[in-house]
Design an enzyme around this catalytic site. Structure first.
Site, PDB file in Angstrom:
ATOM      1  N   HIS A 111     -24.875  43.685  75.457  1.00  0.00           N
ATOM      2  CA  HIS A 111     -25.514  42.540  76.298  1.00  0.00           C
ATOM      3  C   HIS A 111     -26.517  43.275  77.359  1.00  0.00           C
ATOM      4  CE1 HIS A 111     -21.859  39.395  76.496  1.00  0.00           C
ATOM      5  NE2 HIS A 111     -22.349  39.721  75.365  1.00  0.00           N
ATOM      6  N   LYS A 155      -7.738  39.048  74.206  1.00  0.00           N
ATOM      7  CA  LYS A 155      -8.272  38.902  73.288  1.00  0.00           C
ATOM      8  C   LYS A 155      -9.095  40.082  73.195  1.00  0.00           C
ATOM      9  CE  LYS A 155     -12.334  36.147  71.686  1.00  0.00           C
ATOM     10  NZ  LYS A 155     -13.225  35.000  71.378  1.00  0.00           N
ATOM     11  N   LYS A 205     -12.659  41.879  71.802  1.00  0.00           N
ATOM     12  CA  LYS A 205     -13.938  41.724  71.079  1.00  0.00           C
ATOM     13  C   LYS A 205     -14.168  42.803  70.209  1.00  0.00           C
ATOM     14  CE  LYS A 205     -16.278  38.702  70.964  1.00  0.00           C
ATOM     15  NZ  LYS A 205     -16.363  37.740  69.834  1.00  0.00           N
ATOM     16  N   ASP A 237     -11.116  39.819  67.610  1.00  0.00           N
ATOM     17  CA  ASP A 237     -12.207  38.805  67.135  1.00  0.00           C
ATOM     18  C   ASP A 237     -13.452  39.658  66.844  1.00  0.00           C
ATOM     19  OD1 ASP A 237     -14.174  37.013  66.713  1.00  0.00           O
ATOM     20  OD2 ASP A 237     -14.363  36.242  68.995  1.00  0.00           O
ATOM     21  N   ASN A 261     -15.946  38.833  65.225  1.00  0.00           N
ATOM     22  CA  ASN A 261     -17.191  37.898  64.676  1.00  0.00           C
ATOM     23  C   ASN A 261     -17.599  38.035  63.161  1.00  0.00           C
ATOM     24  OD1 ASN A 261     -17.961  38.275  67.981  1.00  0.00           O
ATOM     25  ND2 ASN A 261     -17.810  36.226  67.020  1.00  0.00           N
ATOM     26  N   GLU A 273      -9.214  36.275  64.967  1.00  0.00           N
ATOM     27  CA  GLU A 273     -10.323  35.336  65.268  1.00  0.00           C
ATOM     28  C   GLU A 273     -11.436  35.671  64.211  1.00  0.00           C
ATOM     29  OE1 GLU A 273     -10.829  34.141  69.363  1.00  0.00           O
ATOM     30  OE2 GLU A 273     -12.990  33.824  69.027  1.00  0.00           O
ATOM     31  N   GLU A 304     -19.508  35.983  51.867  1.00  0.00           N
ATOM     32  CA  GLU A 304     -19.893  37.250  50.888  1.00  0.00           C
ATOM     33  C   GLU A 304     -19.631  36.749  49.659  1.00  0.00           C
ATOM     34  OE1 GLU A 304     -16.459  39.642  52.436  1.00  0.00           O
ATOM     35  OE2 GLU A 304     -15.819  39.744  50.342  1.00  0.00           O
ATOM     36  N   ASN A 323     -14.834  30.249  66.374  1.00  0.00           N
ATOM     37  CA  ASN A 323     -15.770  29.385  66.851  1.00  0.00           C
ATOM     38  C   ASN A 323     -17.152  29.607  66.210  1.00  0.00           C
ATOM     39  OD1 ASN A 323     -15.480  32.421  68.438  1.00  0.00           O
ATOM     40  ND2 ASN A 323     -17.566  31.925  68.227  1.00  0.00           N
ATOM     41  N   ASP A 334     -15.439  24.595  71.815  1.00  0.00           N
ATOM     42  CA  ASP A 334     -16.391  24.910  73.228  1.00  0.00           C
ATOM     43  C   ASP A 334     -17.236  23.635  73.577  1.00  0.00           C
ATOM     44  OD1 ASP A 334     -18.298  25.956  75.135  1.00  0.00           O
ATOM     45  OD2 ASP A 334     -18.718  27.743  74.139  1.00  0.00           O
ATOM     46  N   HIS A 382     -13.851  28.433  73.075  1.00  0.00           N
ATOM     47  CA  HIS A 382     -14.776  29.672  73.184  1.00  0.00           C
ATOM     48  C   HIS A 382     -15.884  29.765  74.394  1.00  0.00           C
ATOM     49  CE1 HIS A 382     -19.132  30.476  72.295  1.00  0.00           C
ATOM     50  NE2 HIS A 382     -18.703  31.665  71.545  1.00  0.00           N
ATOM     51  N   ASN A 400     -19.330  31.803  76.065  1.00  0.00           N
ATOM     52  CA  ASN A 400     -20.298  33.231  76.291  1.00  0.00           C
ATOM     53  C   ASN A 400     -20.428  33.315  77.919  1.00  0.00           C
ATOM     54  OD1 ASN A 400     -21.697  31.214  73.868  1.00  0.00           O
ATOM     55  ND2 ASN A 400     -21.619  33.467  73.624  1.00  0.00           N
ATOM     56  N   ARG A 418     -31.304  35.408  75.068  1.00  0.00           N
ATOM     57  CA  ARG A 418     -30.524  36.628  74.833  1.00  0.00           C
ATOM     58  C   ARG A 418     -30.938  37.432  73.821  1.00  0.00           C
ATOM     59  NH1 ARG A 418     -24.055  35.878  73.584  1.00  0.00           N
ATOM     60  NH2 ARG A 418     -23.817  38.008  72.577  1.00  0.00           N
TER      61      ARG A 418
HETATM   62  O1  GKR Z   1     -20.904  36.529  74.233  1.00  0.00           O
HETATM   63  O2  GKR Z   1     -21.014  38.630  73.388  1.00  0.00           O
HETATM   64  C1  GKR Z   1     -20.568  37.478  73.550  1.00  0.00           C
HETATM   65  C2  GKR Z   1     -19.472  36.753  72.480  1.00  0.00           C
HETATM   66  O3  GKR Z   1     -19.181  38.144  71.669  1.00  0.00           O
HETATM   67  C3  GKR Z   1     -20.130  35.820  72.037  1.00  0.00           C
HETATM   68  O4  GKR Z   1     -21.391  36.053  71.174  1.00  0.00           O
HETATM   69  C4  GKR Z   1     -19.103  35.384  70.956  1.00  0.00           C
HETATM   70  O5  GKR Z   1     -19.651  34.055  70.307  1.00  0.00           O
HETATM   71  O6  GKR Z   1     -17.434  35.203  72.682  1.00  0.00           O
HETATM   72  C5  GKR Z   1     -17.796  34.483  71.398  1.00  0.00           C
HETATM   73  C6  GKR Z   1     -16.680  34.767  70.316  1.00  0.00           C
HETATM   74  O7  GKR Z   1     -15.708  34.297  70.847  1.00  0.00           O
HETATM   75  O8  GKR Z   1     -17.108  34.834  69.114  1.00  0.00           O
HETATM   76 MG    MG Z   2     -15.065  34.240  68.449  1.00  0.00          MG
END
Ligand code: GKR
Ligand code: MG
Length: 448
Positions: free
Chosen positions: A28, A208, A210, A238, A240, A263, A269, A292, A316, A342, A344, A424
């Site tokens: 970020h 949770k 990330k 999560d 992603n 998550e 793939e 999400n 969301d 969800h 941001n 962003r």
């Molecule tokens: O804001 O960096 C972030 C989050 O990782 C976001 O991009 C994700 O979309 O929080 C989000 C998620 O749960 O995947």
């Molecule tokens: Mg997520």
């Protein structure tokens, strides 16, 4: 007609400070942006909404002002319908959504008009003298909403040049969480410290993490350390969609005593869509899966459900709308699936909105996400809803139930106007950590 008339619609872009939070898409930047919608009506009320930042969303909002001003508040559904009917496909939107967490596509998944919906529901609630959650779905279900502690790995901001990246320094704060959140947090032990500080300040019972940052084994070690420190907590990770199916199965298969659900563990793939791959992950591990990324509109949701690819949909309201998010909770509840939210980075207007949707969601929602803990202290409201004992308190006042602090809004707008870019960009700060770094949706951001 007794309905007040919407007299003015103001769109105010704002910015706030953030930590160097790490995700699959990079790091970020020092500031995040949002757009605010402020409506006034003929009854003297002000309605507010907040949505994602950036010029695209700001322009979309300004373009529909003539469709909103002069209309009766009570016709808010008709106003939204007109906006949808007149909308044309956005240039550059290929409809792929965010299955691969391509941050450039997030702006197409977010729908600017939901900030208007929020502000109109705020006005209608004030006109009728009821909180917004009474106007949604089956009405208010609860007075406090369970939230989760959203843990991130954080990089050392001092590895970026202060001339280019001015991250906030809170080392002098008297608040232990405020100090810690701006420091480097990259090891399992440091993430446990982060969770402890959050438990102390907000009382979160569940967490949770990330992921998609370090190699999967280290991220699992972090989850084990969290579970050891908080044996009663629901822990969820999560990444992603960063892991391949094989890797996700290997990492998760012996983690049932640690993780409650996973998550978005994997993505598309070998010619298979992420919905097909997630279904195979579920078959192989028997884990519940949240998303999400693969169900961000009703068409994607249809395929997700047809394949039984997910158990928890993070609806969301900035993607689905307020009415849509609650419609989703009703469907999921009647099918025995779970609903969550969800997030941001956001200010406290979105926090208030989460309180209202969380209060109206039927069934037993999964604890809701919020990034606001990383922004707490930069509030734009005079009466920010509080998280106490891990639960967000639902304002009892009519509408959204909160009041804007216009001085703070204008200061956040001044910060926005100073930024060189409003979109962003998580690659910018990454370049200082790993020269030449490029986004790869299949490789955790610090694995290069
Ligand atoms: O804001 O960096 C972030 C989050 O990782 C976001 O991009 C994700 O979309 O929080 C989000 C998620 O749960 O995947
Ligand atoms: Mg997520």
């Amino acid at each position: 007609m007794d309905s007040p008339i919407i007299q003015t619609m103001q769109v105010i872009p704002v910015a706030g400070y953030d930590s160097m939070l790490m995700t699959l898409s990079g790091a970020h930047a020092p500031c995040f942006t949002r757009n605010l919608v402020i409506l006034t009506d003929s009854a003297g009320h002000t309605g507010i909404g907040e949505i994602h930042g950036g010029d695209y969303t700001c322009d979309c909002l300004n373009a529909v002002r003539p469709l909103v001003e002069g209309q009766p508040v009570a016709c808010y559904r008709q106003i939204l319908q007109t906006i949808h009917r007149l909308a044309s496909p956005a240039a550059g939107d290929d409809g792929a959504g965010i299955q691969t967490l391509d941050i450039a596509k997030l702006k197409f998944v977010v729908k600017s008009e939901w900030a208007i919906e929020c502000a109109m529901l705020d006005l209608l609630g004030q006109h009728l003298g009821v909180p917004m959650c009474q106007l949604l779905g089956e009405g208010q279900q609860r007075t406090e909403v369970e939230m989760l502690g959203y843990l991130f790995y954080v990089s050392d901001k001092n590895k970026t040049p202060a001339s280019a990246m001015q991250y906030l320094d809170e080392s002098a704060s008297t608040d232990p969480w405020f100090r810690l959140r701006r420091e480097e947090i990259l090891t399992p032990a440091r993430v446990v410290e982060e969770a402890q500080a959050l438990r102390e300040k907000y009382g979160f019972a569940n967490f949770k993490l990330k992921g998609g940052v370090l190699d999967g084994d280290t991220e699992m070690e972090t989850c084990r350390a969290l579970k050891q420190a908080f044996p009663e907590a629901r822990i969820n990770i999560d990444p992603n969609g960063a892991w391949s199916l094989d890797e996700a199965i290997r990492l998760c298969k012996n983690m049932h005593n640690v993780l409650t659900y996973v998550e978005d563990p994997c993505g598309p793939e070998a010619g298979y869509s992420s919905r097909e791959i997630m279904r195979e992950f579920k078959n192989a591990t028997q884990f519940q899966v949240a998303t999400n990324m693969i169900a961000t509109d009703w068409r994607q949701f249809y395929h997700t459900v047809s394949l039984n690819a997910c158990d928890i949909i993070l609806a969301d309201p900035h993607f689905w709308g307020f009415d849509g998010a609650i419609r989703m909770s009703q469907l999921l509840h009647s099918w025995g699936l779970s609903w969550g939210v969800h997030s941001n980075n956001h200010f406290d207007i979105t926090l208030a909105a989460f309180a209202q949707v969380g209060a109206a969601a039927v069934g037993e929602p999964a604890p809701l996400d919020t990034h606001w803990i990383w922004q707490d202290g930069q509030n734009l409201l005079k009466d920010t809803p509080q998280i106490i004992g891990g639960k967000l308190q639902v304002p009892a006042a009519p509408g959204l139930g909160v009041t804007l602090d216009m001085d703070k809004v204008m200061a956040a707008n001044a910060l926005y106007n100073k930024l060189p870019s409003h979109d962003r960009d998580d690659a910018m700060a990454m370049q200082y950590l790993i020269p030449g770094w490029k986004y790869d949706h299949k490789r955790p951001c610090l694995v290069r």
